[in-house]
Design a protein around this motif. Sequence first.
Motif, PDB file in Angstrom:
ATOM      1  N   ASP A 166      41.081  43.300  53.183  1.00  0.00           N
ATOM      2  CA  ASP A 166      40.088  43.016  52.145  1.00  0.00           C
ATOM      3  C   ASP A 166      40.523  43.742  50.883  1.00  0.00           C
ATOM      4  O   ASP A 166      40.597  44.972  50.867  1.00  0.00           O
ATOM      5  CB  ASP A 166      38.701  43.486  52.592  1.00  0.00           C
ATOM      6  CG  ASP A 166      37.612  43.130  51.585  1.00  0.00           C
ATOM      7  OD1 ASP A 166      37.684  43.625  50.431  1.00  0.00           O
ATOM      8  OD2 ASP A 166      36.692  42.377  51.935  1.00  0.00           O
ATOM      9  N   ARG A 167      40.814  43.001  49.810  1.00  0.00           N
ATOM     10  CA  ARG A 167      41.389  43.615  48.619  1.00  0.00           C
ATOM     11  C   ARG A 167      40.430  44.570  47.930  1.00  0.00           C
ATOM     12  O   ARG A 167      40.824  45.637  47.475  1.00  0.00           O
ATOM     13  CB  ARG A 167      41.852  42.543  47.625  1.00  0.00           C
ATOM     14  CG  ARG A 167      42.706  43.130  46.513  1.00  0.00           C
ATOM     15  CD  ARG A 167      43.266  42.055  45.583  1.00  0.00           C
ATOM     16  NE  ARG A 167      44.298  42.610  44.722  1.00  0.00           N
ATOM     17  CZ  ARG A 167      44.073  43.332  43.629  1.00  0.00           C
ATOM     18  NH1 ARG A 167      42.821  43.615  43.275  1.00  0.00           N
ATOM     19  NH2 ARG A 167      45.069  43.799  42.904  1.00  0.00           N
TER      20      ARG A 167
ATOM     21  N   TYR B  99      40.984  35.593  54.081  1.00  0.00           N
ATOM     22  CA  TYR B  99      41.666  36.332  53.010  1.00  0.00           C
ATOM     23  C   TYR B  99      43.180  36.287  53.199  1.00  0.00           C
ATOM     24  O   TYR B  99      43.684  36.503  54.294  1.00  0.00           O
ATOM     25  CB  TYR B  99      41.190  37.784  52.995  1.00  0.00           C
ATOM     26  CG  TYR B  99      41.964  38.652  52.029  1.00  0.00           C
ATOM     27  CD1 TYR B  99      41.778  38.493  50.662  1.00  0.00           C
ATOM     28  CD2 TYR B  99      42.869  39.601  52.491  1.00  0.00           C
ATOM     29  CE1 TYR B  99      42.482  39.272  49.774  1.00  0.00           C
ATOM     30  CE2 TYR B  99      43.580  40.378  51.601  1.00  0.00           C
ATOM     31  CZ  TYR B  99      43.372  40.207  50.252  1.00  0.00           C
ATOM     32  OH  TYR B  99      44.086  40.994  49.371  1.00  0.00           O
ATOM     33  N   ASP B 100      43.896  35.979  52.120  1.00  0.00           N
ATOM     34  CA  ASP B 100      45.359  35.885  52.150  1.00  0.00           C
ATOM     35  C   ASP B 100      45.954  37.162  51.585  1.00  0.00           C
ATOM     36  O   ASP B 100      45.944  37.389  50.380  1.00  0.00           O
ATOM     37  CB  ASP B 100      45.816  34.671  51.328  1.00  0.00           C
ATOM     38  CG  ASP B 100      47.329  34.484  51.384  1.00  0.00           C
ATOM     39  OD1 ASP B 100      47.991  35.257  52.108  1.00  0.00           O
ATOM     40  OD2 ASP B 100      47.825  33.571  50.724  1.00  0.00           O
TER      41      ASP B 100
ATOM     42  N   ARG C   2      48.943  47.852  48.736  1.00  0.00           N
ATOM     43  CA  ARG C   2      49.480  46.897  49.712  1.00  0.00           C
ATOM     44  C   ARG C   2      49.287  47.425  51.135  1.00  0.00           C
ATOM     45  O   ARG C   2      48.904  46.676  52.040  1.00  0.00           O
ATOM     46  CB  ARG C   2      50.954  46.635  49.440  1.00  0.00           C
ATOM     47  CG  ARG C   2      51.542  45.492  50.260  1.00  0.00           C
ATOM     48  CD  ARG C   2      52.884  45.081  49.693  1.00  0.00           C
ATOM     49  NE  ARG C   2      53.440  43.931  50.386  1.00  0.00           N
ATOM     50  CZ  ARG C   2      53.087  42.675  50.176  1.00  0.00           C
ATOM     51  NH1 ARG C   2      52.149  42.399  49.293  1.00  0.00           N
ATOM     52  NH2 ARG C   2      53.660  41.680  50.842  1.00  0.00           N
ATOM     53  N   ILE C   3      49.550  48.707  51.332  1.00  0.00           N
ATOM     54  CA  ILE C   3      49.339  49.309  52.650  1.00  0.00           C
ATOM     55  C   ILE C   3      47.867  49.213  53.053  1.00  0.00           C
ATOM     56  O   ILE C   3      47.542  48.847  54.190  1.00  0.00           O
ATOM     57  CB  ILE C   3      49.805  50.772  52.634  1.00  0.00           C
ATOM     58  CG1 ILE C   3      51.344  50.835  52.612  1.00  0.00           C
ATOM     59  CG2 ILE C   3      49.261  51.536  53.839  1.00  0.00           C
ATOM     60  CD1 ILE C   3      51.903  52.233  52.441  1.00  0.00           C
ATOM     61  N   ALA C   4      46.978  49.522  52.133  1.00  0.00           N
ATOM     62  CA  ALA C   4      45.548  49.471  52.428  1.00  0.00           C
ATOM     63  C   ALA C   4      45.092  48.040  52.698  1.00  0.00           C
ATOM     64  O   ALA C   4      44.274  47.794  53.594  1.00  0.00           O
ATOM     65  CB  ALA C   4      44.745  50.080  51.277  1.00  0.00           C
TER      66      ALA C   4
ATOM     67  N   GLU D 196      37.932  46.267  49.271  1.00  0.00           N
ATOM     68  CA  GLU D 196      37.812  47.475  50.087  1.00  0.00           C
ATOM     69  C   GLU D 196      39.069  48.328  49.960  1.00  0.00           C
ATOM     70  O   GLU D 196      38.999  49.563  49.875  1.00  0.00           O
ATOM     71  CB  GLU D 196      37.575  47.102  51.562  1.00  0.00           C
ATOM     72  CG  GLU D 196      36.272  46.388  51.834  1.00  0.00           C
ATOM     73  CD  GLU D 196      35.078  47.322  51.825  1.00  0.00           C
ATOM     74  OE1 GLU D 196      35.266  48.537  51.661  1.00  0.00           O
ATOM     75  OE2 GLU D 196      33.942  46.832  51.992  1.00  0.00           O
ATOM     76  N   ALA D 197      40.230  47.670  49.950  1.00  0.00           N
ATOM     77  CA  ALA D 197      41.499  48.398  49.817  1.00  0.00           C
ATOM     78  C   ALA D 197      41.564  49.126  48.482  1.00  0.00           C
ATOM     79  O   ALA D 197      42.009  50.273  48.401  1.00  0.00           O
ATOM     80  CB  ALA D 197      42.676  47.423  49.959  1.00  0.00           C
ATOM     81  N   LEU D 198      41.120  48.461  47.421  1.00  0.00           N
ATOM     82  CA  LEU D 198      41.128  49.071  46.092  1.00  0.00           C
ATOM     83  C   LEU D 198      40.232  50.306  46.062  1.00  0.00           C
ATOM     84  O   LEU D 198      40.597  51.345  45.491  1.00  0.00           O
ATOM     85  CB  LEU D 198      40.660  48.055  45.053  1.00  0.00           C
ATOM     86  CG  LEU D 198      40.802  48.443  43.581  1.00  0.00           C
ATOM     87  CD1 LEU D 198      42.262  48.660  43.208  1.00  0.00           C
ATOM     88  CD2 LEU D 198      40.178  47.381  42.688  1.00  0.00           C
ATOM     89  N   ASP D 199      39.068  50.208  46.707  1.00  0.00           N
ATOM     90  CA  ASP D 199      38.158  51.362  46.772  1.00  0.00           C
ATOM     91  C   ASP D 199      38.798  52.522  47.528  1.00  0.00           C
ATOM     92  O   ASP D 199      38.668  53.687  47.127  1.00  0.00           O
ATOM     93  CB  ASP D 199      36.847  50.962  47.450  1.00  0.00           C
ATOM     94  CG  ASP D 199      35.971  50.091  46.570  1.00  0.00           C
ATOM     95  OD1 ASP D 199      36.219  50.060  45.343  1.00  0.00           O
ATOM     96  OD2 ASP D 199      35.055  49.440  47.103  1.00  0.00           O
ATOM     97  N   LEU D 200      39.489  52.212  48.626  1.00  0.00           N
ATOM     98  CA  LEU D 200      40.124  53.248  49.431  1.00  0.00           C
ATOM     99  C   LEU D 200      41.231  53.956  48.650  1.00  0.00           C
ATOM    100  O   LEU D 200      41.363  55.178  48.699  1.00  0.00           O
ATOM    101  CB  LEU D 200      40.696  52.642  50.713  1.00  0.00           C
ATOM    102  CG  LEU D 200      39.666  52.246  51.770  1.00  0.00           C
ATOM    103  CD1 LEU D 200      40.307  51.368  52.835  1.00  0.00           C
ATOM    104  CD2 LEU D 200      39.039  53.480  52.412  1.00  0.00           C
ATOM    105  N   VAL D 201      42.023  53.182  47.925  1.00  0.00           N
ATOM    106  CA  VAL D 201      43.110  53.771  47.145  1.00  0.00           C
ATOM    107  C   VAL D 201      42.544  54.617  46.011  1.00  0.00           C
ATOM    108  O   VAL D 201      43.013  55.736  45.755  1.00  0.00           O
ATOM    109  CB  VAL D 201      44.033  52.668  46.585  1.00  0.00           C
ATOM    110  CG1 VAL D 201      45.045  53.256  45.609  1.00  0.00           C
ATOM    111  CG2 VAL D 201      44.766  51.969  47.727  1.00  0.00           C
TER     112      VAL D 201
END
Length: 202
Positions: A50-51, A116-117, A42-44, A53-58
């Motif tokens: 961008d979900r 993106y929501d 959620r923070i990312a 991209e966030a998933l990759d970062l996490v």
Amino acid sequence: MSTCASVFAVSCTRGQSTGAMALQRERQLNRFLIEVERRALRIAEISVRDRDEALDLVQDAMIKLARNYAERPEGEWTPLFYRILQNGIRDWHRRQKVRNRVMVWFGRSGSADEDYDVTANAPDPAGRSPEAEVQTGEAMQRLEESVHELPTRQREAFMLRTFEGLDVAGTAVAMGCSEGSVKTHYSRAVHALRDKLGDHWQ
């Protein structure tokens, strides 16, 4: 097992670290990653909007924590993990700025997912009227948009303290700054959000 933590199997067994203690350590680390994943994602998401991209970062932060800090005391994992994640987010923004400058030469926009929501995956509030749900959704959307617009360090301090619940000392470790700086960034973030959100502020 959760979406991100199931992508890879964390192994803490390195060198001479074998047997029951290594197995226990591996289980502790896997449990930590499962527990922290949802909040970290959620923070990312708020930071990069961008979900995927966030998933990759996490996921990358999890791998780095397991690879480099698995043997550290368990109590240090949370601030270390968020420091890795925040560094990854900063690197992502730097890459995006370079990419956007390059894309200008081709006459194209640097963002393909402006609609993106970020609240799409939030759980529905139980027992509320449709009107209340709409109001809550609008308030959350305004909050997350306003948090995203904060200066980087203020956004980091606010999200780590509010979303993750880190104390001042843990936030300082995660951000790589002094506790006094954390207090300053957090205070400024809160005041900025209150000024911007007005009646929506909870």
